[in-house]
Scaffold this motif. Structure first.
Motif, short mmCIF file in Angstrom:
data_model
loop_
_atom_site.label_atom_id
_atom_site.label_comp_id
_atom_site.label_asym_id
_atom_site.label_seq_id
_atom_site.Cartn_x
_atom_site.Cartn_y
_atom_site.Cartn_z
N ALA A 93 -39.35 -93.88 52.52
CA ALA A 93 -38.62 -93.11 53.55
C ALA A 93 -37.56 -93.99 54.19
CB ALA A 93 -39.59 -92.58 54.61
N GLY A 94 -36.57 -93.33 54.80
CA GLY A 94 -35.49 -94.06 55.44
C GLY A 94 -35.97 -94.94 56.58
N ILE A 95 -37.01 -94.51 57.28
CA ILE A 95 -37.52 -95.34 58.37
C ILE A 95 -38.03 -96.67 57.83
CG2 ILE A 95 -38.06 -93.49 59.98
CD1 ILE A 95 -40.88 -93.44 58.94
N ASN A 96 -38.53 -96.66 56.61
CA ASN A 96 -39.02 -97.91 56.00
C ASN A 96 -37.86 -98.79 55.54
OD1 ASN A 96 -41.28 -95.66 54.53
ND2 ASN A 96 -41.83 -97.01 56.21
N THR A 97 -36.80 -98.18 55.01
CA THR A 97 -35.66 -98.99 54.57
C THR A 97 -35.02 -99.70 55.75
OG1 THR A 97 -33.95 -97.26 54.77
CG2 THR A 97 -35.21 -97.32 52.72
N GLY A 109 -29.54 -100.48 54.15
CA GLY A 109 -30.48 -99.42 53.82
C GLY A 109 -29.85 -98.07 54.11
N MET A 110 -30.48 -97.03 53.59
CA MET A 110 -29.97 -95.68 53.76
C MET A 110 -30.96 -94.83 54.56
SD MET A 110 -30.23 -92.29 52.51
CE MET A 110 -30.65 -92.07 50.78
N MET A 111 -30.43 -93.96 55.41
CA MET A 111 -31.26 -93.02 56.16
C MET A 111 -30.57 -91.67 56.19
SD MET A 111 -32.51 -95.17 59.52
CE MET A 111 -34.04 -94.27 59.80
N ALA A 112 -31.38 -90.62 56.28
CA ALA A 112 -30.85 -89.29 56.54
C ALA A 112 -30.46 -89.19 58.00
CB ALA A 112 -31.87 -88.22 56.17
N ASP A 113 -29.70 -88.15 58.32
CA ASP A 113 -29.11 -88.01 59.65
C ASP A 113 -30.11 -88.09 60.80
OD1 ASP A 113 -30.23 -85.53 58.94
OD2 ASP A 113 -28.27 -84.65 58.54
N TYR A 114 -31.15 -87.26 60.75
CA TYR A 114 -32.11 -87.26 61.86
C TYR A 114 -32.81 -88.60 62.00
CZ TYR A 114 -36.36 -86.63 64.50
OH TYR A 114 -37.38 -86.81 65.40
N SER A 133 -21.21 -96.29 56.69
CA SER A 133 -20.64 -95.37 55.71
C SER A 133 -21.50 -94.12 55.62
CB SER A 133 -20.55 -96.03 54.33
OG SER A 133 -20.11 -95.09 53.36
N GLN A 134 -20.89 -93.04 55.27
CA GLN A 134 -21.64 -91.86 54.88
C GLN A 134 -21.93 -91.92 53.39
OE1 GLN A 134 -18.45 -89.06 55.88
NE2 GLN A 134 -18.25 -88.52 53.72
N LEU A 135 -23.02 -91.30 52.95
CA LEU A 135 -23.19 -90.96 51.55
C LEU A 135 -22.74 -89.51 51.39
CD1 LEU A 135 -25.41 -93.35 51.97
CD2 LEU A 135 -26.25 -92.54 49.78
N SER A 136 -23.42 -88.64 52.12
CA SER A 136 -22.96 -87.25 52.26
C SER A 136 -22.81 -86.99 53.74
CB SER A 136 -23.97 -86.28 51.63
OG SER A 136 -25.24 -86.42 52.23
N GLY A 137 -21.82 -86.21 54.10
CA GLY A 137 -21.44 -86.14 55.50
C GLY A 137 -21.97 -84.98 56.30
N GLY A 138 -22.95 -84.24 55.79
CA GLY A 138 -23.50 -83.15 56.59
C GLY A 138 -23.12 -81.78 56.10
N GLY A 139 -22.87 -81.63 54.81
CA GLY A 139 -22.54 -80.32 54.26
C GLY A 139 -23.78 -79.46 54.09
N THR A 140 -23.56 -78.18 53.86
CA THR A 140 -24.67 -77.25 53.67
C THR A 140 -25.43 -77.58 52.39
OG1 THR A 140 -23.45 -75.50 54.81
CG2 THR A 140 -25.32 -74.83 53.44
N TYR A 245 -26.60 -91.67 55.37
CA TYR A 245 -25.72 -92.73 55.85
C TYR A 245 -26.29 -94.11 55.52
CZ TYR A 245 -23.91 -88.79 58.52
OH TYR A 245 -23.40 -87.56 58.87
N PHE A 246 -25.38 -95.08 55.29
CA PHE A 246 -25.77 -96.46 55.10
C PHE A 246 -25.73 -97.19 56.45
CE2 PHE A 246 -24.32 -96.12 50.54
CZ PHE A 246 -25.55 -96.46 49.97
N LEU A 247 -26.74 -98.03 56.68
CA LEU A 247 -26.81 -98.84 57.89
C LEU A 247 -27.00 -100.30 57.55
CD1 LEU A 247 -28.38 -95.93 58.59
CD2 LEU A 247 -28.60 -97.03 60.82
N ALA A 248 -26.55 -101.16 58.47
CA ALA A 248 -26.80 -102.60 58.39
C ALA A 248 -26.65 -103.13 59.82
CB ALA A 248 -25.80 -103.28 57.46
#
Length: 356
Positions: A93-97, A109-114, A133-140, A245-248
Motif C-alpha cells: 500500500a501507499g502508506i507503506n511506500t 514512493g507513490m501514493m493515491a490521492d487520499y 509529480s502526478q502519475l494520474s491527475g484525478g480523472g474519472t 502521485y510521487f512523493l519524496a
C-alpha cells in the motif's frame, strides 16, 4: 460513519489456496523485494554506482502502474538509458511506500490521492515530504464500480444499515466507500464500514456472507464477480475520480531534481512500451512477478501516466483534502499546495507543469 475492525484470524483459512497466484490481488501487509535492493541506507541522496549510473531507491506498490512500469523499464534497460541504477522494493500500500521514504530506506514512493493527503494531514508539524509529480491527475475511473451481494441488487436502498461496506484503513478505499454511500443517498453515520487488510480478506468475507458492498476495479473486480457479487453502479455513475502521485523528501527533491526528471521520463517511456507491447509485457510479468497475464491486463486498463503536474491534479488534491478534513481523517485543515513542488516536472515536462 460506524466502523468495525474484522478479525483476520477467522478468515485466513478461507483464502489459502483459493487465491494463490492472484497476482495484484495479493496484499498481506509485508514487503517483498522484486529487484535487488540496497542494505546500505545511511544516506537518502542519490549516489553514483558502477558505470556512473545514479542509484535511485524506489518503493513501489503491488499491482500498480509504478510497479509494472519499473519492472518493464528494468527489463528493457530504459532506466539505464537515462543514467539510473534503479533499486525497487515492493509494498502492499501507499502508506507503506511512504513509510519507507520517511525511514530513509527508499528515496521515492507513490501514493493515491487520499493516502497522500491523509499522511500529510496527520504529520503537518513533522513531515518534510513533498509531492513532486502526478502519475494520474484525478480523472474519472474508466472501469470498476460498486459491487454488492446479489440480494441487494434489485433494491439498493436495502443496503442501508446492512452488513457493511468494505474498505482498507489509511488507503483511498475509505474515500471510495464514502463516495458509494453518498451515491446511494444513505446516511453515512448509520452505515457499517468494515476495515480489511487485503483483497483476499475481502473475498473471504464475500464468500462467508459477512459483508454487503465494496468498491473494486481491475482484477479484484473480476474475482468479486467470480464470487457471485454483481455490479450495482459503475465508477462513472458514482463519480469516482482517482489520482496518484510521487512523493519524496523536500531535501531529496531539491538536490536531485535533474535525476528525478530523468526518472519521470523513464517511467513515461516504460508505460509507452507496455501500451505498445501489451501481450508481450503480460507474458513477461507473469513469469517475473507471478501475476496472471489476464489479471495484469485487467489492472492496466485502469492506469494512465499523465506526465507533468497539472492545475487540475492540484485542485483534485484540494478536493480530497477538504473531504478528508470534513470526515475527520486529520485534525487540521491545511493548504495542500504547501506540499507540492514542480522542480522536477519543470525540467522533464515544462509545458505540462501548470500547477499554480
Amino acid at each position: 460513519m460506524k466502523k468495525r475492525v474484522i478479525s483476520l484470524a477467522a478468515t485466513a483459512v478461507f483464502i489459502l489456496g483459493a487465491l494463490s497466484g492472484c497476482g495484484s490481488t495479493s496484499s498481506d501487509n509485508s514487503t517483498q523485494t522484486t529487484k535487488e535492493t540496497t542494505e546500505e541506507t545511511a544516506s537518502s541522496d542519490a549516489s553514483t554506482s558502477d558505470g556512473d549510473l545514479v542509484t535511485v531507491r524506489d518503493a513501489v506498490m503491488t499491482g500498480q502502474l509504478d510497479q509494472y512500469a519499473t519492472e518493464v523499464g528494468l527489463w528493457q534497460g530504459i532506466f539505464e538509458k537515462y543514467g539510473i541504477d534503479l533499486k525497487t522494493t515492493e509494498f502492499v500500500a501507499g502508506i507503506n511506500t511512504i513509510d519507507s521514504v520517511v525511514s530513509g530506506t527508499a528515496d521515492i514512493g507513490m501514493m493515491a490521492d487520499y493516502a497522500a493527503v491523509n499522511r500529510l494531514g496527520n504529520t503537518l508539524d513533522a513531515t518534510d515530504l513533498k509531492i513532486f509529480s502526478q502519475l494520474s491527475g484525478g480523472g474519472t475511473a474508466q472501469s470498476g464500480g460498486l459491487y454488492v451481494d446479489p440480494k441487494y441488487a434489485d433494491d439498493l436502498e436495502s443496503l442501508d444499515g446492512s452488513a457493511g461496506f468494505m474498505y482498507q484503513e489509511g488507503t483511498v478505499t475509505y474515500y471510495y466507500a464514502s463516495k458509494c454511500i453518498e451515491y446511494l443517498g444513505l446516511d453515512e453515520s448509520k452505515q457499517n464500514l468494515i476495515n480489511t487488510d487485503s483483497s483476499q480478506t475481502r473475498l473471504a468475507l464475500i464468500q462467508k456472507g459477512s459483508a454487503s458492498a465494496v468498491y473494486a476495479n481491475g482484477s479484484e473486480a473480476n474475482y468479486i464477480e467470480d464470487a457471485g457479487w454483481v455490479l450495482a453502479a459503475t465508477s462513472q455513475e458514482i463519480g469516482i475520480q482517482t489520482g496518484t502521485y510521487f512523493l519524496a523528501t523536500d531535501n531529496y527533491i531539491t538536490e536531485n531534481k535533474e535525476m528525478l526528471a530523468k526518472f519521470l521520463q523513464a517511467i513515461d517511456e516504460s508505460t509507452q512500451y507496455i501500451n505498445d507491447h501489451l501481450d508481450e509485457t503480460a507474458e513477461y510479468l507473469e513469469s517475473d512477478l507471478g501475476i496472471k497475464a489476464d489479471d495484469f491486463k485487467a489492472n492496466w486498463e485502469n492506469y494512465s501516466f499523465t506526465p507533468g503536474f497539472s492545475e487540475e491534479a492540484t485542485q483534485h488534491l484540494e478536493d480530497i483534502e477538504k473531504w478528508g478534513f470534513e470526515h475527520g481523517s486529520f485534525p487540521k485543515d491545511y493548504n495542500v499546495r504547501d506540499f507540492i513542488t514542480t522542480e522536477a516536472v519543470d525540467i522533464a515536462y515544462p509545458d505540462q507543469a501548470t500547477a499554480e
